[in-house]
Design a protein around this motif. Structure first.
Motif, PDB file in Angstrom:
ATOM      1  N   LEU A 211       0.819  -1.213   0.000  1.00  0.00           N
ATOM      2  CA  LEU A 211       0.000   0.000   0.000  1.00  0.00           C
ATOM      3  C   LEU A 211       0.855   1.267   0.000  1.00  0.00           C
ATOM      4  N   MET A 212       2.012   1.200   0.624  1.00  0.00           N
ATOM      5  CA  MET A 212       2.896   2.360   0.678  1.00  0.00           C
ATOM      6  C   MET A 212       3.432   2.729  -0.710  1.00  0.00           C
ATOM      7  N   ARG A 213       3.260   1.859  -1.701  1.00  0.00           N
ATOM      8  CA  ARG A 213       3.700   2.168  -3.060  1.00  0.00           C
ATOM      9  C   ARG A 213       2.788   3.194  -3.728  1.00  0.00           C
ATOM     10  N   TYR A 214       1.570   3.348  -3.244  1.00  0.00           N
ATOM     11  CA  TYR A 214       0.583   4.178  -3.943  1.00  0.00           C
ATOM     12  C   TYR A 214       1.061   5.611  -4.177  1.00  0.00           C
ATOM     13  N   PRO A 215       1.549   6.333  -3.156  1.00  0.00           N
ATOM     14  CA  PRO A 215       2.049   7.688  -3.431  1.00  0.00           C
ATOM     15  C   PRO A 215       3.191   7.706  -4.439  1.00  0.00           C
ATOM     16  N   GLU A 216       4.041   6.693  -4.396  1.00  0.00           N
ATOM     17  CA  GLU A 216       5.157   6.626  -5.340  1.00  0.00           C
ATOM     18  C   GLU A 216       4.654   6.453  -6.770  1.00  0.00           C
ATOM     19  N   VAL A 217       3.649   5.593  -6.951  1.00  0.00           N
ATOM     20  CA  VAL A 217       3.095   5.379  -8.289  1.00  0.00           C
ATOM     21  C   VAL A 217       2.465   6.667  -8.808  1.00  0.00           C
ATOM     22  N   LEU A 218       1.754   7.388  -7.950  1.00  0.00           N
ATOM     23  CA  LEU A 218       1.159   8.658  -8.359  1.00  0.00           C
ATOM     24  C   LEU A 218       2.223   9.684  -8.734  1.00  0.00           C
ATOM     25  N   ARG A 219       3.282   9.758  -7.953  1.00  0.00           N
ATOM     26  CA  ARG A 219       4.364  10.702  -8.276  1.00  0.00           C
ATOM     27  C   ARG A 219       5.001  10.354  -9.614  1.00  0.00           C
ATOM     28  N   ASP A 220       5.208   9.066  -9.864  1.00  0.00           N
ATOM     29  CA  ASP A 220       5.785   8.659 -11.139  1.00  0.00           C
ATOM     30  C   ASP A 220       4.874   9.038 -12.300  1.00  0.00           C
ATOM     31  N   ALA A 221       3.565   8.924 -12.088  1.00  0.00           N
ATOM     32  CA  ALA A 221       2.606   9.191 -13.162  1.00  0.00           C
ATOM     33  C   ALA A 221       2.425  10.680 -13.417  1.00  0.00           C
ATOM     34  N   TYR A 222       2.361  11.492 -12.354  1.00  0.00           N
ATOM     35  CA  TYR A 222       1.964  12.895 -12.510  1.00  0.00           C
ATOM     36  C   TYR A 222       2.904  13.906 -11.873  1.00  0.00           C
ATOM     37  N   GLY A 223       3.831  13.451 -11.030  1.00  0.00           N
ATOM     38  CA  GLY A 223       4.589  14.391 -10.200  1.00  0.00           C
ATOM     39  C   GLY A 223       5.331  15.457 -10.976  1.00  0.00           C
ATOM     40  N   GLY A 224       6.132  15.048 -11.957  1.00  0.00           N
ATOM     41  CA  GLY A 224       6.882  16.025 -12.732  1.00  0.00           C
ATOM     42  C   GLY A 224       5.976  16.927 -13.549  1.00  0.00           C
ATOM     43  N   TYR A 225       4.952  16.342 -14.158  1.00  0.00           N
ATOM     44  CA  TYR A 225       4.015  17.122 -14.970  1.00  0.00           C
ATOM     45  C   TYR A 225       3.285  18.156 -14.114  1.00  0.00           C
ATOM     46  N   TYR A 226       2.848  17.756 -12.926  1.00  0.00           N
ATOM     47  CA  TYR A 226       2.164  18.709 -12.048  1.00  0.00           C
ATOM     48  C   TYR A 226       3.116  19.795 -11.545  1.00  0.00           C
ATOM     49  N   THR A 227       4.394  19.471 -11.384  1.00  0.00           N
ATOM     50  CA  THR A 227       5.368  20.501 -11.019  1.00  0.00           C
ATOM     51  C   THR A 227       5.453  21.548 -12.123  1.00  0.00           C
ATOM     52  N   LEU A 228       5.492  21.105 -13.367  1.00  0.00           N
ATOM     53  CA  LEU A 228       5.459  22.045 -14.484  1.00  0.00           C
ATOM     54  C   LEU A 228       4.176  22.872 -14.456  1.00  0.00           C
ATOM     55  N   GLY A 229       3.066  22.212 -14.116  1.00  0.00           N
ATOM     56  CA  GLY A 229       1.791  22.919 -14.053  1.00  0.00           C
ATOM     57  C   GLY A 229       1.773  23.990 -12.988  1.00  0.00           C
ATOM     58  N   ARG A 230       2.398  23.729 -11.862  1.00  0.00           N
ATOM     59  CA  ARG A 230       2.446  24.734 -10.798  1.00  0.00           C
ATOM     60  C   ARG A 230       3.289  25.928 -11.233  1.00  0.00           C
ATOM     61  N   THR A 231       4.352  25.668 -11.991  1.00  0.00           N
ATOM     62  CA  THR A 231       5.146  26.779 -12.536  1.00  0.00           C
ATOM     63  C   THR A 231       4.324  27.591 -13.526  1.00  0.00           C
ATOM     64  N   PHE A 232       3.554  26.911 -14.350  1.00  0.00           N
ATOM     65  CA  PHE A 232       2.679  27.577 -15.316  1.00  0.00           C
ATOM     66  C   PHE A 232       1.668  28.472 -14.610  1.00  0.00           C
ATOM     67  N   VAL A 233       1.102  27.979 -13.514  1.00  0.00           N
ATOM     68  CA  VAL A 233       0.129  28.764 -12.751  1.00  0.00           C
ATOM     69  C   VAL A 233       0.757  30.066 -12.260  1.00  0.00           C
ATOM     70  N   LYS A 234       1.984  29.996 -11.777  1.00  0.00           N
ATOM     71  CA  LYS A 234       2.662  31.212 -11.311  1.00  0.00           C
ATOM     72  C   LYS A 234       2.903  32.186 -12.464  1.00  0.00           C
ATOM     73  N   MET A 235       3.243  31.655 -13.616  1.00  0.00           N
ATOM     74  CA  MET A 235       3.524  32.516 -14.761  1.00  0.00           C
ATOM     75  C   MET A 235       2.273  33.272 -15.215  1.00  0.00           C
ATOM     76  N   ILE A 236       1.150  32.573 -15.315  1.00  0.00           N
ATOM     77  CA  ILE A 236      -0.044  33.253 -15.810  1.00  0.00           C
ATOM     78  C   ILE A 236      -0.680  34.127 -14.742  1.00  0.00           C
ATOM     79  N   GLY A 237      -0.175  34.038 -13.499  1.00  0.00           N
ATOM     80  CA  GLY A 237      -0.614  34.973 -12.476  1.00  0.00           C
ATOM     81  C   GLY A 237      -0.066  36.369 -12.685  1.00  0.00           C
ATOM     82  N   ASN A 238       0.881  36.503 -13.593  1.00  0.00           N
ATOM     83  CA  ASN A 238       1.450  37.801 -13.948  1.00  0.00           C
ATOM     84  C   ASN A 238       0.649  38.383 -15.106  1.00  0.00           C
ATOM     85  N   PRO A 239      -0.110  39.449 -14.901  1.00  0.00           N
ATOM     86  CA  PRO A 239      -0.950  39.993 -15.974  1.00  0.00           C
ATOM     87  C   PRO A 239      -0.165  40.363 -17.225  1.00  0.00           C
TER      88      PRO A 239
END
Length: 434
Positions: free
Chosen positions: A356-384
């Motif tokens: 069961l402890m593998r679950y967070p690891e599997v999620l990070r492998d699937a989406y972690g890097g992509y969501y990190t890019l998404g969080r950077t994108f959110v900061k960028m578009i916060g600049n008018p």
């Protein structure tokens, strides 16, 4: 697997009922997990606090990622109530650009629209057809925690008749939405360093109801405080095919204006600026204007703790790039099911826990890097100023916008894709999966 199949309580008082897995919340994440687990032979109890059909705040649009998951679940989508779309139409900066969904081997080349009023019921019915026991109007109040181990061993709920019921299982799935009472009870709270959005929407009778493109407007201006501010977010117009359009907007919290925006007023002003022939008027409005939070980019972690797994909005799994939640809820349900089936086949508590402890690891492998890019994108578009520059100079570049569509919708070939796919996949792999 469980010795006692879950049944409805009878008589007064408190009953203890057992299952292999308890899933709290029959939205897309919970129902998807229930389908996959039940098909694997687990005794699954799916608890839903409301009854179907029920209304949920959503754009009702399904990208090819979501369509793929529906096919995996065995949900037919060729009948009445489903409308296909060919891609995304982007409006902004004086440009109107139609971008077809990319042709990929891994995903279908079309999206869908289906109102959440009965979409969730369809998924819950599919879970029931696969063997999960669905109990509606069952309000889960808190987790049951073993005082010796601190592990979740079930839930305490109030049934449709008002009686208290205890349900027990070696694994509980929190699919109970953004507020996630179960997560909070275990001290798993939202992260302030992750983006949050707000979406508001309503329906209008409109001749555009059979539009075969999802339409996104990238310029949302708000006049709060006496000056015009370009907000980070977008408006949408999605034809539902039943004589109405789902019209709404989503705003991110990456700007200081976020707290001061009157979303319902902004939606009204925006729709009033539309061409009269589209019919987005108060006389044509059907239903109220409703809003909901969009928990993004893994804004609640860890996704597994002491016998509780988080899926969908409970785990903040909305895509920060585009506000899409259904596809990731469905995918997380499948991932959680795969981990759970493997774990519950283990012979001891210790080996189950390791699985069961593998679950967070599997999620990070699937989406972690992509969501990190998404969080950077959110900061960028916060600049008018960045938003103004991007809409003015980026939208006219069709090749750039094709890349942006793949990036924002997360539609790439995992391998053997084109140059755009390789760039996006490479960026996602290199970004830290925090």
């Amino acid at each position: 697997m469980s010795a006692t199949a879950p049944t409805a309580p009878s008589g007064r008082g408190t009953a203890d009922l057992e299952a292999d897995v308890i899933i709290v919340g029959a939205g897309p994440a919970g129902s998807a997990a229930a389908v996959h687990m039940a098909r694997s032979g687990l005794d699954v109890l799916l608890l839903e606090k409301t009854s179907f059909p029920r209304e949920k705040v959503c754009g009702d649009g399904l990208t090819p990622r979501a369509v793929k998951q529906l096919a995996d679940l065995g949900v037919p989508f060729d009948g009445d109530g489903w409308i296909r779309n060919r891609g995304l139409r982007i409006v902004g900066g004086g440009v109107r650009l139609e971008l077809p969904w990319p042709e990929l081997a891994s995903y279908p080349g079309f999206g869908l629209v289906r109102t959440r009023y009965d979409f969730d019921r369809i998924l819950a019915d599919r879970a029931r057809a696969c063997g999960a026991k669905l109990m509606e109007r069952t309000n889960v109040r808190e987790p049951l925690i073993d005082p010796r181990t601190g592990r979740v061993q079930g839930v305490r709920a109030t049934g449709a008749d008002g009686e208290e019921v205890r349900y027990r299982a070696p694994l509980v799935i929190a699919a109970d939405g953004n507020s996630s009472r179960l997560s909070v009870a275990l001290g798993i709270r939202k992260r302030d360093d992750r983006p949050m959005g707000v979406a508001v929407r309503t329906y209008f009778e409109s001749p555009r109801h059979e539009d075969d493109y999802l339409e996104s407007w990238l310029e949302l201006w708000d006049g709060t405080g006496g000056r015009q501010v370009l907000l980070p977010g977008y408006g949408w117009v999605f034809g539902v095919g039943d004589g109405t359009c789902n019209v709404g907007l989503g705003i991110l919290n990456s700007t200081s204006a976020f707290q001061d925006v009157d979303y319902r007023r902004l939606l009204k002003r925006w729709t009033q600026s539309m061409p009269e022939e589209w019919g987005f008027t108060e006389e044509n409005r059907r239903g109220s204007v409703r809003g909901a939070a969009l928990p993004m980019g893994f804004n609640r972690t860890p996704h597994y703790s002491r016998g509780l797994m988080l899926v969908g909005d409970a785990g903040g799994m909305v895509n920060p790039f585009n506000g899409e939640g259904i596809a990731y809820a469905l995918e997380a349900g499948a991932i959680a099911a795969d981990v759970a089936v493997q774990a519950l086949s283990r012979p001891t508590v210790q080996t189950r826990e390791r699985a069961l402890m593998r679950y967070p690891e599997v999620l990070r492998d699937a989406y972690g890097g992509y969501y990190t890019l998404g969080r950077t994108f959110v900061k960028m578009i916060g600049n008018p100023e960045f938003m103004k520059y991007a809409t003015r100079y980026g939208l006219p570049q069709r090749t750039l916008m094709r890349f942006a569509l793949k990036m924002l919708a997360n539609l790439t070939e995992p391998s053997h894709g084109d140059a755009m796919d390789r760039v996006i996949n490479g960026m996602s792999r290199m970004a830290p999966a925090a």
